[in-house]
Motif scaffolding. Structure first.
Motif, PDB file in Angstrom:
ATOM      1  N   THR A  90       4.734   3.196   5.401  1.00  0.00           N
ATOM      2  CA  THR A  90       4.798   2.522   4.100  1.00  0.00           C
ATOM      3  C   THR A  90       3.653   1.523   3.948  1.00  0.00           C
ATOM      4  OG1 THR A  90       7.184   2.722   4.165  1.00  0.00           O
ATOM      5  CG2 THR A  90       6.276   1.158   2.592  1.00  0.00           C
TER       6      THR A  90
ATOM      7  N   ALA B 250       0.743   1.765   1.194  1.00  0.00           N
ATOM      8  CA  ALA B 250       0.740   0.755   0.142  1.00  0.00           C
ATOM      9  C   ALA B 250      -0.520  -0.111   0.189  1.00  0.00           C
ATOM     10  CB  ALA B 250       1.983  -0.108   0.240  1.00  0.00           C
ATOM     11  N   SER B 251      -0.944  -0.463   1.396  1.00  0.00           N
ATOM     12  CA  SER B 251      -2.049  -1.415   1.449  1.00  0.00           C
ATOM     13  C   SER B 251      -3.398  -0.746   1.208  1.00  0.00           C
ATOM     14  CB  SER B 251      -2.058  -2.144   2.791  1.00  0.00           C
ATOM     15  OG  SER B 251      -1.945  -1.213   3.831  1.00  0.00           O
TER      16      SER B 251
ATOM     17  N   ALA C   3      -1.302  -2.768  -2.584  1.00  0.00           N
ATOM     18  CA  ALA C   3       0.024  -3.078  -3.108  1.00  0.00           C
ATOM     19  C   ALA C   3       0.439  -4.471  -2.666  1.00  0.00           C
ATOM     20  CB  ALA C   3       1.043  -2.063  -2.603  1.00  0.00           C
TER      21      ALA C   3
ATOM     22  N   VAL D 183       6.484  -4.647  -3.769  1.00  0.00           N
ATOM     23  CA  VAL D 183       6.600  -3.207  -3.634  1.00  0.00           C
ATOM     24  C   VAL D 183       7.053  -2.837  -2.229  1.00  0.00           C
ATOM     25  CG1 VAL D 183       5.365  -1.048  -3.851  1.00  0.00           C
ATOM     26  CG2 VAL D 183       4.743  -2.987  -5.268  1.00  0.00           C
ATOM     27  N   ILE D 184       6.454  -3.501  -1.230  1.00  0.00           N
ATOM     28  CA  ILE D 184       6.823  -3.244   0.152  1.00  0.00           C
ATOM     29  C   ILE D 184       8.309  -3.564   0.360  1.00  0.00           C
ATOM     30  CG2 ILE D 184       6.276  -3.784   2.552  1.00  0.00           C
ATOM     31  CD1 ILE D 184       3.718  -2.988   1.442  1.00  0.00           C
TER      32      ILE D 184
ATOM     33  N   GLU E 249      10.427  -0.920  -1.205  1.00  0.00           N
ATOM     34  CA  GLU E 249      10.306   0.350  -0.490  1.00  0.00           C
ATOM     35  C   GLU E 249      11.059   0.314   0.836  1.00  0.00           C
ATOM     36  OE1 GLU E 249       9.067   4.207  -0.231  1.00  0.00           O
ATOM     37  OE2 GLU E 249       8.648   2.852  -1.903  1.00  0.00           O
TER      38      GLU E 249
END
Length: 801
Positions: free
Chosen positions: A618, A622-623, A627, A631-632, A635
């Motif tokens: 994740t 994401a990064s 993000a 969001v993290i 998620e």
DNA sequence: GATTTTACGTA
DNA sequence: CGTACGTAAAATCT
């Protein structure tokens, strides 16, 4: 205070705005306030010096509340109040006195006063002959104030202003010398076709069609920008020709498409209709203006009217479509021909001809996949549909017991009422694009998940989520098929659904070189988009007896590209080692996400738990695209604080990432143009800010992988389309339907076409391809094939980043 | 009946 | 404050 026309005597350009605002009212000069500042900025971007042009307004005073409708008798603003008619007369006299070479109408009101039309979006960018002052050259564009509200009009407006400048040398209105022959007899049309074949010249073609059935009603051909001929085949709903005559016409058209290089706007549609309905095969689609526009203006609308308005110097003709379709069709053919010439020049000048050619080459495989379609297993489909119904009903009943009422859980409004008002739960909000937007309440999946997190003892949230999931799934498994149980999709090479022609088009399309998939207009069966079918629903796509699905997917493609862009040596080695590892069991060792987990949690890769691997996955994903912690947290289902901690560890362990993001920003600052690994250029037109940056971060990896796969897919198709059937394209994978026993043979062929090396700063980057085999799209297993990869100079590209 | 909003599936 | 895509159903407008 009445405003005056300002500017030097002898100016070549005159700008006409709407009416005074506060500032103008105070000083008596037009465009002195906020809109004036915007105008000055726009002018300078178009190389126009504000001091060298005339500026005025249609109405010379300030309306109450700054509402233009004040000057009109009716709401639609078509009848000027008698007391303001002098303003219009004044404008006329000003133009006649100054005799500018070109007048620029800014916005609806100016367009109406000068040309008698109201909808700026339909007339902007075209060279017009003013109706207020006949013979006066005129061009219309948006009002500067509109640009402040609708940023997407910013770039078209600059193009319009540049066009105004180009056209300000002389007062001459370009004369239309085109010969557009329409409704010719069948014999005359056939004669023209024979002549075109004899000459072997480039021909632009355009069809008009009738739904349902996509029957060709009008067909037009043009051998040059100055001449076009069209024939009407269906009038209303009746054929105009006898069966024999029409057959002769189709034969003649077939000869043209067989012998002449063809030019089209969205040829995938026209060629698809001709092939599917009329048995006419377009052998050489030489130039598609839709593809060219996509390469030249990746964020602009791509309909013919818009392209013409920015590329050609012609009067508008699209609004005549309903008056005389056959004439309009001939006009389209001629315009397409000229647009092709201009865009070809531009593509070569901007060094994008190669990109254009490989996007052109994608049309045929995309079209063939559309027309061939995929067979559905109706039994599996109805079983799954029944299961969805059973589960949703079950959830519904249980929820009724808990909440004590019966509502439609698909209704956002009813669900919000239940959760936030009747039950008094804390309202959840949708994420905003910017802090200036108002917060929007929501009862979507994310909101329910958050509520679930805070109310672990209440079973209703799981029931709700289940209901939503299976209700959604139902739409993918209960699909309409044709009489042979086939469904179809249209693969769109330029990655775009067409903008609505009612002027109310939504967001523009970025289209980063990936294909999109949508309902086929030619064969409207199935759920349409085949690139968003959930895993479970994929079971209904089964291979016939004796066949299996074989998929080749690019392994961790975007992660590989990012690793090379940011220069992460450990990762580069990991991907390289995996590529060179023949043993499929040992290949599993080279796992990016486990590696990320091991860094995050400071342990050996073998000790990384499933959960830790998930967190690593994740975070990396994401990064890469910058993000944020929210969001993290959503998620991973953790708290915001934990998410922040994890992100910090991640960024510290990978400092190159932040540097890469800064480099992208610096690159944007230069020209706003980014180039991907295959030379595809994209000019970013968003307002300067975070959403622009995020979009830009995702551009290079996303579009590079898209091009990488599509180039392989196209090469594969060109070599093997007669032997094997291509079924799906899913951005980083494509699927074949192969005879059982030939899996390995075809896997090797896919590998040969798709795996190639790109040298980034002299370092070789190779994206691996893995294979899966299964009796249906939904049930597949890894199919390890060891292929020794030799870096082949001939297949390689060199890029500096 | 047509258009807009909300939601949600994939890479 | 991942991005990109397309579609369905509900809500809202006319």
């Amino acid at each position: 205070m009445r405003v005056k026309t300002v500017g030097p005597i002898g100016a070549k350009i005159m700008f006409v705005g709407e009416a005074s605002g506060e500032h103008e009212d105070n000083c008596g000069r037009p465009f002195e306030g906020f809109a004036g500042k915007t105008l000055t900025g726009l002018m300078s971007q178009a190389n126009i010096n504000r001091n060298e042009v005339l500026i005025t307004n249609v109405f010379k005073t300030r309306p109450p509340g700054n509402r233009v409708s004040w000057f009109f008798l009716d709401k639609e603003c078509t009848m000027v109040k008698p007391e303001f008619r002098d303003d219009i007369e004044q404008l006329k006299q000003d133009i006649q006195f100054h005799k500018p070479n070109i007048v620029v109408a800014l916005g609806n009101t100016a367009l109406y006063a000068l040309y008698g039309e109201k909808i700026i979006s339909k007339f902007r960018g075209y060279i017009l002959n003013s109706t207020l002052v006949p013979g006066q050259k005129l061009i219309a564009t948006y009002h500067p104030q509109n640009i402040n509200w609708e940023w997407k009009n910013h770039f078209p407006m600059i193009l319009d202003l540049k066009k105004a400048l180009r056209n300000s040398d002389t007062p001459d209105i370009p004369v239309d010398n085109r010969i557009l022959k329409y409704d010719v007899s069948a014999d005359e049309f056939i004669n023209y076709c024979e002549k075109f074949v004899e000459d072997g010249c480039d021909i632009s073609l355009d069809v008009e069609t009738l739904q349902p059935g996509t029957h060709v009603t009008i067909l037009g051909l043009a051998p040059s920008p100055d001449f076009a001929v069209s024939i009407t085949l269906i009038d209303g709903r009746m054929p105009t020709l006898s069966y024999t005559k029409e057959k002769q016409v189709w034969n003649a058209v077939g000869q043209v498409t067989k012998n002449c290089p063809m030019i089209m706007q969205n040829g995938s549609y026209d060629a698809g209709v001709l092939l599917h309905n009329n048995g006419v095969y377009v052998r050489d689609l030489k130039f598609d203006t839709l593809i060219a526009a996509h390469i030249c203006f990746p964020e602009m609308p791509r309909d013919l009217g818009f392209i013409a308005s920015i590329v050609l110097d012609v009067p508008p003709w699209k609004h005549l479509a309903n008056q005389n379709k056959a004439y309009y069709n001939a006009g389209d053919c001629a315009a397409t021909f000229e647009i092709a010439r201009r865009l070809e020049k531009q593509l070569k000048q901007t060094d994008q001809w190669e990109q254009f050619l490989f996007e052109m080459a994608e049309i045929e495989p995309a079209l063939m996949m559309q027309i061939q379609g995929v067979k559905i297993n109706k039994e599996v489909a109805s079983e799954l549909t029944a299961e969805c119904d059973r589960i949703t009903q079950d959830c519904d009943e249980k929820l009724q017991v808990i909440t004590g009422r019966k509502i439609n859980y698909n209704s956002p409004k009813q669900l919000q009422q239940l959760l936030y008002i009747d039950m008094g739960l804390p309202p959840q909000f949708k994420k905003r694009k910017s802090v200036n937007e108002p917060r929007k309440i929501s009862a979507d999946k994310k909101a329910i998940k958050r509520l679930k997190r805070d109310h672990k003892d209440n079973p209703m949230f799981d029931l709700l989520l289940n209901y939503k999931q299976y209700n959604k799934l139902r739409q993918f498994v209960s699909v309409e098929t044709d009489e042979n149980d086939y469904v179809y999709t249209s693969y769109n090479v330029t990655g775009k659904k067409f903008d609505a022609d009612n002027g109310t088009d939504d967001d523009w399309r970025k289209s980063f070189g990936r294909w999109s998939s949508s309902q086929s207009v030619i064969l409207p069966y199935g759920s349409g988009n085949l690139q968003n079918i959930p895993e479970v629903a994929r079971k209904i796509y089964t291979a016939p007896e004796g066949y299996v699905f074989l998929s080749g997917d690019l392994v961790q493609a975007e992660a590989v590209v990012v690793a090379y862009y940011i220069g992460d040596n450990t990762l580069k080695k990991l991907f390289r080692d995996r590529l060179n590892e023949p043993d499929p069991e040992k290949k599993k060792k080279y796992d990016v996400h486990k590696y990320t987990g091991s860094i995050m949690f400071r342990k050996q890769q073998d000790d990384v738990s499933k959960e830790e691997r998930r967190i690593g996955k994740t975070l990396r994903h994401a990064s890469n695209y910058a993000a944020g912690p929210t969001v993290i947290a959503d998620e991973l289902g953790c708290s915001l604080l934990e998410a922040k901690k994890l992100l910090l560890i991640y960024y510290n362990s990978c400092p190159q990432l932040g540097l890469w993001h800064s480099r992208i920003q610096a690159e944007l600052r230069q020209t706003r143009v980014l180039t991907n690994l295959y030379g595809r250029k994209h000019r970013f037109l968003d307002r300067w800010g975070d959403p622009l940056f995020r979009s830009a971060y995702s551009y290079k990896p996303q579009s590079s992988v898209g091009d990488h796969l599509n180039i392989g897919l196209t090469q594969f198709y060109n070599k093997y389309c007669h032997e094997v059937r291509m079924i799906f394209q899913l951005h980083d994978a494509f699927y074949l339907l192969v005879k059982e026993g030939t899996e390995e043979y075809w896997a090797r062929k896919m590998y040969e076409e798709c795996v190639r090396t790109i040298y980034i700063n002299d370092e070789p980057m190779t994206i691996e391809m893995d294979f899966k085999v299964g009796p249906s799209w939904g049930e597949s297993e890894d199919f390890p094939v060891w292929i020794e990869y030799e870096e082949d100079e001939r297949k390689s590209r060199y890029v500096r980043v």
